[in-house]
Motif scaffolding. Structure first.
Motif, PDB file in Angstrom:
ATOM      1  N   UNK A 135       7.771  -1.801  -9.791  1.00 24.53           N
ATOM      2  CA  UNK A 135       8.293  -2.543  -8.646  1.00 24.53           C
ATOM      3  C   UNK A 135       7.747  -3.960  -8.650  1.00 24.53           C
ATOM      4  N   UNK A 136       8.505  -4.850  -8.039  1.00 22.57           N
ATOM      5  CA  UNK A 136       8.033  -6.213  -7.821  1.00 22.57           C
ATOM      6  C   UNK A 136       8.111  -6.502  -6.335  1.00 22.57           C
ATOM      7  N   UNK A 137       7.202  -7.337  -5.898  1.00 23.34           N
ATOM      8  CA  UNK A 137       7.151  -7.755  -4.504  1.00 23.34           C
ATOM      9  C   UNK A 137       6.723  -9.211  -4.464  1.00 23.34           C
ATOM     10  N   UNK A 138       7.510 -10.021  -3.800  1.00 17.65           N
ATOM     11  CA  UNK A 138       7.185 -11.445  -3.653  1.00 17.65           C
ATOM     12  C   UNK A 138       6.526 -11.631  -2.296  1.00 17.65           C
ATOM     13  N   UNK A 139       5.374 -12.267  -2.318  1.00 14.44           N
ATOM     14  CA  UNK A 139       4.630 -12.506  -1.094  1.00 14.44           C
ATOM     15  C   UNK A 139       4.921 -13.898  -0.570  1.00 14.44           C
ATOM     16  N   UNK A 140       4.907 -14.032   0.743  1.00 18.62           N
ATOM     17  CA  UNK A 140       5.164 -15.328   1.366  1.00 18.62           C
ATOM     18  C   UNK A 140       4.045 -16.298   1.018  1.00 18.62           C
ATOM     19  N   UNK A 198      10.883  -1.139   0.326  1.00 21.34           N
ATOM     20  CA  UNK A 198       9.765  -2.077   0.466  1.00 21.34           C
ATOM     21  C   UNK A 198       9.605  -3.007  -0.736  1.00 21.34           C
ATOM     22  N   UNK A 199      10.371  -2.786  -1.784  1.00 15.18           N
ATOM     23  CA  UNK A 199      10.271  -3.574  -3.017  1.00 15.18           C
ATOM     24  C   UNK A 199      11.375  -4.628  -3.083  1.00 15.18           C
ATOM     25  N   UNK A 200      11.094  -5.702  -3.794  1.00 14.80           N
ATOM     26  CA  UNK A 200      12.152  -6.669  -4.094  1.00 14.80           C
ATOM     27  C   UNK A 200      12.976  -6.165  -5.275  1.00 14.80           C
ATOM     28  N   UNK A 201      12.314  -5.539  -6.232  1.00 11.43           N
ATOM     29  CA  UNK A 201      12.974  -4.874  -7.357  1.00 11.43           C
ATOM     30  C   UNK A 201      12.269  -3.539  -7.558  1.00 11.43           C
ATOM     31  N   UNK A 202      13.042  -2.532  -7.939  1.00 15.43           N
ATOM     32  CA  UNK A 202      12.479  -1.195  -8.097  1.00 15.43           C
ATOM     33  C   UNK A 202      13.217  -0.474  -9.218  1.00 15.43           C
ATOM     34  N   UNK A 260       0.826  -1.205   0.000  1.00 16.19           N
ATOM     35  CA  UNK A 260       0.000   0.000   0.000  1.00 16.19           C
ATOM     36  C   UNK A 260       0.864   1.260   0.000  1.00 16.19           C
ATOM     37  N   UNK A 261       1.942   1.226   0.761  1.00 15.15           N
ATOM     38  CA  UNK A 261       2.823   2.383   0.857  1.00 15.15           C
ATOM     39  C   UNK A 261       3.520   2.663  -0.471  1.00 15.15           C
ATOM     40  N   UNK A 262       4.011   1.609  -1.119  1.00 10.20           N
ATOM     41  CA  UNK A 262       4.679   1.794  -2.417  1.00 10.20           C
ATOM     42  C   UNK A 262       3.714   2.417  -3.420  1.00 10.20           C
ATOM     43  N   UNK A 263       2.519   1.868  -3.513  1.00  9.32           N
ATOM     44  CA  UNK A 263       1.529   2.377  -4.466  1.00  9.32           C
ATOM     45  C   UNK A 263       1.167   3.829  -4.133  1.00  9.32           C
ATOM     46  N   UNK A 264       0.942   4.115  -2.858  1.00  9.24           N
ATOM     47  CA  UNK A 264       0.595   5.480  -2.452  1.00  9.24           C
ATOM     48  C   UNK A 264       1.695   6.471  -2.811  1.00  9.24           C
ATOM     49  N   UNK A 265       2.937   6.106  -2.524  1.00 10.26           N
ATOM     50  CA  UNK A 265       4.063   6.996  -2.827  1.00 10.26           C
ATOM     51  C   UNK A 265       4.191   7.232  -4.335  1.00 10.26           C
ATOM     52  N   UNK A 266       4.097   6.161  -5.115  1.00 10.94           N
ATOM     53  CA  UNK A 266       4.256   6.294  -6.569  1.00 10.94           C
ATOM     54  C   UNK A 266       3.135   7.130  -7.179  1.00 10.94           C
ATOM     55  N   UNK A 299       4.003  -7.648  -9.862  1.00  7.47           N
ATOM     56  CA  UNK A 299       4.740  -6.623 -10.600  1.00  7.47           C
ATOM     57  C   UNK A 299       3.765  -5.493 -10.893  1.00  7.47           C
ATOM     58  N   UNK A 300       4.146  -4.284 -10.515  1.00  3.99           N
ATOM     59  CA  UNK A 300       3.270  -3.127 -10.708  1.00  3.99           C
ATOM     60  C   UNK A 300       4.043  -2.029 -11.420  1.00  3.99           C
ATOM     61  N   UNK A 301       3.400  -1.457 -12.424  1.00  2.00           N
ATOM     62  CA  UNK A 301       3.939  -0.297 -13.132  1.00  2.00           C
ATOM     63  C   UNK A 301       2.965   0.853 -12.945  1.00  2.00           C
ATOM     64  N   UNK A 302       3.483   1.987 -12.486  1.00  2.00           N
ATOM     65  CA  UNK A 302       2.670   3.175 -12.292  1.00  2.00           C
ATOM     66  C   UNK A 302       3.258   4.255 -13.185  1.00  2.00           C
TER      67      UNK A 302
END
Length: 145
Positions: free
Chosen positions: A133-138, A115-119, A41-47, A75-78
Motif C-alpha cells: 500500500x501507499x499513503x501520501x501524508x499532508x 485507508x490507502x491511496x494505492x493498494x 496503523x490500521x492498515x499495518x495491523x490488518x495486513x 510505500x509499505x509491503x507486508x
C-alpha cells in the motif's frame, strides 16, 4: 527515496504491535495528523494480522515489513510465505471470511483499501501473500493553514 526500513519477525500475534509501532515511528518526522496516523496503523495491523491468522494459521513462519519513504509518500509491503489466497477477488469482498467461526468480520481488505491511496494484493498458493500500500501524508505546511 528518502528512507527505507525492513523488519522481519515471527508470525505471532504479539508482534502485530511491533510492526505497527515500527511503521508509525518510521513516519513520525512527517508529523502526520491523528487521522493519518490511525489509518496507517490500521492498515499495518490488518495486513500483519491477515498474514499471521490466515497465511500461517498457527504454523511458524516469518512476516516481513518493508517500508520506503519518498518525500511525503509512504510505500509499505507486508509479506508472508504462508498458504496463499486461492481467490483474491472473493477475499477482497466485504464480509468475506474463511474464519467465520472465530468471529472475523471479513472487512480487512476493505478497510486497508479505503485507508490507502494505492493498494495491491498478490498471492500464490503455497508461497504466500504480499500486500502493498501507499499513503501520501499532508505536508506539514498545509496542515497549519
Amino acid at each position: 527515496m528518502d528512507n527505507e526500513m525492513i523488519l522481519s519477525f515471527l508470525a505471532k500475534s504479539e508482534n502485530e504491535s511491533l510492526a505497527r509501532i515500527a511503521v508509525t515511528s518510521f513516519i513520525a518526522h512527517l508529523d502526520p495528523t491523528i487521522e493519518e496516523l490511525a489509518e496507517c496503523k490500521t492498515i499495518v495491523s490488518e495486513a500483519v494480522s491477515n498474514a499471521i491468522i490466515h497465511g500461517y494459521d498457527g504454523a511458524y513462519g516469518m512476516v516481513t515489513v518493508h517500508a520506503i519513504l519518498d518525500g511525503e509518500v509512504l510505500s509499505v509491503t507486508i509479506k508472508d510465505e504462508g498458504r496463499g489466497i486461492p481467490d483474491i477477488e472473493s477475499a477482497k469482498e466485504p464480509l468475506f471470511t474463511t474464519k467465520g467461526h472465530e468471529e472475523r468480520s471479513g472487512m480487512g481488505f476493505t478497510i486497508m483499501e479505503s485507508f490507502s491511496d494505492e493498494f495491491r494484493v498478490e498471492s500464490h498458493i503455497g508461497h504466500g501473500t504480499t500486500i502493498t500500500f501507499t499513503k501520501k501524508f499532508s505536508p506539514i505546511q498545509a496542515i497549519a493553514m
